[in-house]
Write an enzyme that holds these catalytic residues in place. Structure first.
Site, mmCIF file in Angstrom:
data_model
loop_
_atom_site.group_PDB
_atom_site.id
_atom_site.type_symbol
_atom_site.label_atom_id
_atom_site.label_comp_id
_atom_site.label_asym_id
_atom_site.label_seq_id
_atom_site.Cartn_x
_atom_site.Cartn_y
_atom_site.Cartn_z
ATOM 1 N N GLY A 159 39.470 44.988 54.741
ATOM 2 C CA GLY A 159 39.464 44.035 55.949
ATOM 3 C C GLY A 159 39.218 45.016 57.029
ATOM 4 O O GLY A 159 39.309 46.066 57.349
ATOM 5 N N LEU A 188 41.201 44.888 59.922
ATOM 6 C CA LEU A 188 42.579 45.648 60.208
ATOM 7 C C LEU A 188 42.898 46.606 59.018
ATOM 8 O O LEU A 188 43.319 47.745 59.565
ATOM 9 C CB LEU A 188 43.472 44.624 60.396
ATOM 10 C CG LEU A 188 44.904 45.071 60.958
ATOM 11 C CD1 LEU A 188 44.954 46.057 61.946
ATOM 12 C CD2 LEU A 188 46.049 44.236 60.864
ATOM 13 N N ALA A 201 45.058 39.293 53.031
ATOM 14 C CA ALA A 201 45.265 37.602 53.227
ATOM 15 C C ALA A 201 43.926 36.869 53.120
ATOM 16 O O ALA A 201 43.086 37.544 53.235
ATOM 17 C CB ALA A 201 45.790 37.415 54.515
ATOM 18 N N TRP A 202 43.967 35.568 52.486
ATOM 19 C CA TRP A 202 42.837 34.683 52.662
ATOM 20 C C TRP A 202 42.779 34.379 54.050
ATOM 21 O O TRP A 202 43.681 33.490 54.287
ATOM 22 C CB TRP A 202 43.045 33.858 51.504
ATOM 23 C CG TRP A 202 41.439 32.925 51.347
ATOM 24 C CD1 TRP A 202 40.385 33.419 51.524
ATOM 25 C CD2 TRP A 202 41.457 31.617 51.149
ATOM 26 N NE1 TRP A 202 39.425 32.630 51.405
ATOM 27 C CE2 TRP A 202 39.998 31.544 51.104
ATOM 28 C CE3 TRP A 202 42.242 30.439 50.919
ATOM 29 C CZ2 TRP A 202 39.410 30.431 50.955
ATOM 30 C CZ3 TRP A 202 41.634 29.460 50.564
ATOM 31 C CH2 TRP A 202 40.121 29.194 50.524
ATOM 32 N N THR A 203 41.648 34.698 54.791
ATOM 33 C CA THR A 203 41.896 34.459 56.335
ATOM 34 C C THR A 203 40.837 33.385 56.676
ATOM 35 O O THR A 203 40.614 33.325 58.025
ATOM 36 C CB THR A 203 41.495 35.679 57.058
ATOM 37 O OG1 THR A 203 40.125 36.398 56.669
ATOM 38 C CG2 THR A 203 42.502 36.814 56.786
ATOM 39 N N THR A 233 50.520 35.975 61.881
ATOM 40 C CA THR A 233 49.559 35.199 62.555
ATOM 41 C C THR A 233 50.329 34.398 63.935
ATOM 42 O O THR A 233 51.279 33.725 63.504
ATOM 43 C CB THR A 233 48.650 34.472 61.934
ATOM 44 O OG1 THR A 233 47.828 33.767 62.573
ATOM 45 C CG2 THR A 233 49.374 33.560 60.975
ATOM 46 N N TYR A 239 46.289 27.383 56.351
ATOM 47 C CA TYR A 239 46.278 28.763 56.592
ATOM 48 C C TYR A 239 47.897 29.402 57.355
ATOM 49 O O TYR A 239 48.512 30.172 56.784
ATOM 50 C CB TYR A 239 45.260 29.407 57.537
ATOM 51 C CG TYR A 239 45.366 30.632 57.903
ATOM 52 C CD1 TYR A 239 44.973 31.814 57.278
ATOM 53 C CD2 TYR A 239 45.717 30.784 59.221
ATOM 54 C CE1 TYR A 239 45.286 33.056 57.615
ATOM 55 C CE2 TYR A 239 45.604 32.241 59.626
ATOM 56 C CZ TYR A 239 45.475 33.495 58.859
ATOM 57 O OH TYR A 239 45.540 34.661 59.316
ATOM 58 N N LYS A 254 50.702 31.694 55.642
ATOM 59 C CA LYS A 254 51.178 33.124 56.450
ATOM 60 C C LYS A 254 52.792 32.827 56.632
ATOM 61 O O LYS A 254 53.128 33.828 56.429
ATOM 62 C CB LYS A 254 50.171 33.099 57.596
ATOM 63 C CG LYS A 254 48.846 33.512 57.272
ATOM 64 C CD LYS A 254 48.595 34.782 56.543
ATOM 65 C CE LYS A 254 48.875 36.074 57.185
ATOM 66 N NZ LYS A 254 48.893 37.274 56.536
HETATM 67 N N1 LIG Z 1 41.375 37.715 62.078
HETATM 68 C C1 LIG Z 1 42.422 37.164 63.162
HETATM 69 O O1 LIG Z 1 42.027 36.463 64.158
HETATM 70 C C2 LIG Z 1 43.845 37.265 62.664
HETATM 71 C C3 LIG Z 1 44.535 36.718 63.744
HETATM 72 C C4 LIG Z 1 46.060 37.024 63.279
HETATM 73 C C5 LIG Z 1 46.681 37.300 62.253
HETATM 74 N N2 LIG Z 1 45.834 37.970 61.345
HETATM 75 C C6 LIG Z 1 46.066 38.648 60.193
HETATM 76 O O2 LIG Z 1 45.967 39.896 60.127
HETATM 77 C C7 LIG Z 1 45.510 40.319 58.733
HETATM 78 C C8 LIG Z 1 44.175 41.179 58.759
HETATM 79 O O3 LIG Z 1 43.067 40.176 59.203
HETATM 80 P P1 LIG Z 1 41.699 40.563 59.208
HETATM 81 O O4 LIG Z 1 41.133 40.272 60.443
HETATM 82 O O5 LIG Z 1 41.553 42.083 58.941
HETATM 83 O O6 LIG Z 1 41.308 39.903 57.878
HETATM 84 P P2 LIG Z 1 40.091 40.202 56.939
HETATM 85 O O7 LIG Z 1 38.959 41.203 57.579
HETATM 86 O O8 LIG Z 1 39.558 38.889 56.323
HETATM 87 O O9 LIG Z 1 40.753 41.253 55.794
HETATM 88 C C9 LIG Z 1 41.472 40.748 54.845
HETATM 89 C C10 LIG Z 1 41.295 41.168 53.628
HETATM 90 O O10 LIG Z 1 42.193 40.944 52.532
HETATM 91 C C11 LIG Z 1 41.142 40.822 51.392
HETATM 92 N N3 LIG Z 1 41.896 39.912 50.361
HETATM 93 C C12 LIG Z 1 41.795 38.453 50.416
HETATM 94 N N4 LIG Z 1 42.199 38.024 49.297
HETATM 95 C C13 LIG Z 1 42.907 39.196 48.516
HETATM 96 C C14 LIG Z 1 43.437 39.059 47.653
HETATM 97 N N5 LIG Z 1 43.917 38.093 46.810
HETATM 98 N N6 LIG Z 1 44.078 40.271 47.004
HETATM 99 C C15 LIG Z 1 43.786 41.602 47.909
HETATM 100 N N7 LIG Z 1 43.121 41.481 49.052
HETATM 101 C C16 LIG Z 1 42.570 40.307 49.348
HETATM 102 C C17 LIG Z 1 39.898 40.377 51.999
HETATM 103 O O11 LIG Z 1 39.016 40.789 50.971
HETATM 104 P P3 LIG Z 1 37.799 39.853 50.657
HETATM 105 O O12 LIG Z 1 37.040 39.482 51.965
HETATM 106 O O13 LIG Z 1 36.879 40.762 49.655
HETATM 107 O O14 LIG Z 1 38.232 38.869 50.017
HETATM 108 C C18 LIG Z 1 39.954 41.095 53.398
HETATM 109 O O15 LIG Z 1 39.516 42.377 53.151
HETATM 110 C C19 LIG Z 1 45.662 39.075 57.858
HETATM 111 O O16 LIG Z 1 46.857 39.148 57.316
HETATM 112 C C20 LIG Z 1 45.683 38.236 58.699
HETATM 113 O O17 LIG Z 1 46.209 36.909 58.252
HETATM 114 C C21 LIG Z 1 44.320 37.889 61.581
#
Ligand SMILES: NC(=O)c1ccc[n+]([C@@H]2O[C@H](COP(=O)([O-])OP(=O)(O)OC[C@H]3O[C@@H](n4cnc5c(N)ncnc54)[C@H](OP(=O)(O)O)[C@@H]3O)[C@@H](O)[C@H]2O)c1
Length: 282
Positions: free
Chosen positions: A10, A12, A61-63, A102, A126, A130
């Site tokens: 992902g 991050l 996470a499932w984001t 989050t 979501y 979380k």
């Molecule tokens: N994006 C935001 O704006 C935001 C804001 C606040 C907090 N966060 C938190 O920050 C963290 C990182 O977010 P990010 O933006 O880097 O999200 P991201 O790019 O969607 O990365 C999340 C990764 O988790 C993987 N994943 C999903 N289901 C999974 C499973 N069952 N087992 C293992 N891996 C799995 C995804 O793989 P696939 O894509 O292949 O399914 C993806 O590579 C998350 O915990 C999110 O809740 C994000």
């Protein structure tokens, strides 16, 4: 330190793996969705007990915020139960856990920035899933709540804004949702520090600088030498069709625990934004 990272595919997770790898003192075990499904208890127990890391950093996470509304079972299976499995496995080998959470754990109705000790009240599936993940952790764990995450890897709003700007003369973004944009390279370094120093508890970790999405889109155009006046403000209520998941109007996270611990705050978001835009357009 030996560090196992979940979701390293992902946006991050990729920068976390890079941040720990940049330093000879750490051995990184990067796992992505294909190599370690956190919803699979046996797989998580196997991966963590066989490698015996000192710390597990857990951004997987499932984001897909809107999709979570129509499939709450999947949201809780990955975000809550998956975190339960990580916590259980880490407990077995005595590894510290750092979970990434989050701004969506809050309902966004507060008039001032949210501190770590404010009561969560998620409005979306979501956000609820979380928060449920946070509650699966042992007391000595670290929770990093962040917001509006953007980075080089994966999909994010900077890439969306640049794409829309290439396709349309004018762009519309909401002016009634406010937050702190956060950039994965800065965030990863801050998370690494909390993990290496083994700091337990909840930390809000974001870049500094509060904006609405409208103001952020203007900053993205300015950073890419385009005219910011091409962006028009709209109200969330005007969006057609409305998005399935409600967003907090106030997503601003005060990084109070960092500040009060005397730890450095991340840069104003405009600094990493310019770096990211330069890299994306290179
Ligand atoms: N994006 C935001 O704006 C935001 C804001 C606040 C907090 N966060 C938190 O920050 C963290 C990182 O977010 P990010 O933006 O880097 O999200 P991201 O790019 O969607 O990365 C999340 C990764 O988790 C993987 N994943 C999903 N289901 C999974 C499973 N069952 N087992 C293992 N891996 C799995 C995804 O793989 P696939 O894509 O292949 O399914 C993806 O590579 C998350 O915990 C999110 O809740 C994000």
């Amino acid at each position: 330190m030996r560090v196992l990272i979940t979701g390293a595919g992902g946006q991050l997770g990729a920068d976390l793996a890079a941040a720990f790898s940049a330093d000879d003192h750490h051995e990184v075990i990067g796992t992505d969705h294909a190599t370690l499904d956190v919803a699979d208890r046996d797989a998580v127990l196997g991966a963590i007990t066989s490698t015996r890391p000192d710390a597990v950093v857990h951004p997987a996470a499932w984001t897909a915020v809107d999709a979570c509304e129509s499939d709450p079972d999947r949201a809780f299976q990955v975000n809550a139960l998956g975190t339960r499995h990580v916590a259980e496995a880490a407990r077995r080998v005595g590894a510290a856990v750092c979970y990434v959470s989050t701004d969506y754990v809050f309902d966004g109705t507060k008039d001032t920035p949210y501190v770590e000790w404010d009561e969560p009240a998620p409005r979306s599936v979501y956000g609820a899933s979380k928060l449920a993940g946070e509650r699966e952790l042992d007391p000595g764990s670290t929770i990093v709540r962040t917001s509006w995450v953007c980075g080089f890897h994966g999909a994010n709003m900077v890439k969306t804004i640049l794409r829309l700007a290439a396709e349309h003369d004018t762009l519309s973004f909401v002016d009634d949702q406010r937050g702190h944009p956060s950039f994965t390279d800065d965030l990863a370094v801050a998370i690494k520090r909390l993990v290496v120093e083994r700091r337990p508890g909840t930390f809000h970790v974001t870049n500094q600088g509060e904006v609405s999405w409208y103001e952020f889109a203007r900053e993205v155009l300015a950073a890419s030498d385009q005219d910011p006046d091409r962006v028009r403000p709209v109200a969330t209520a005007e969006l057609q069709p409305p998005r399935p998941a409600p967003r907090p109007a106030n997503s601003v996270l005060d990084n109070a625990a960092l500040r009060l611990s005397g730890l450095p705050l991340l840069d104003d978001f405009r600094v990493p934004l310019r770096r990211l835009v330069r890299d994306l357009l290179a």
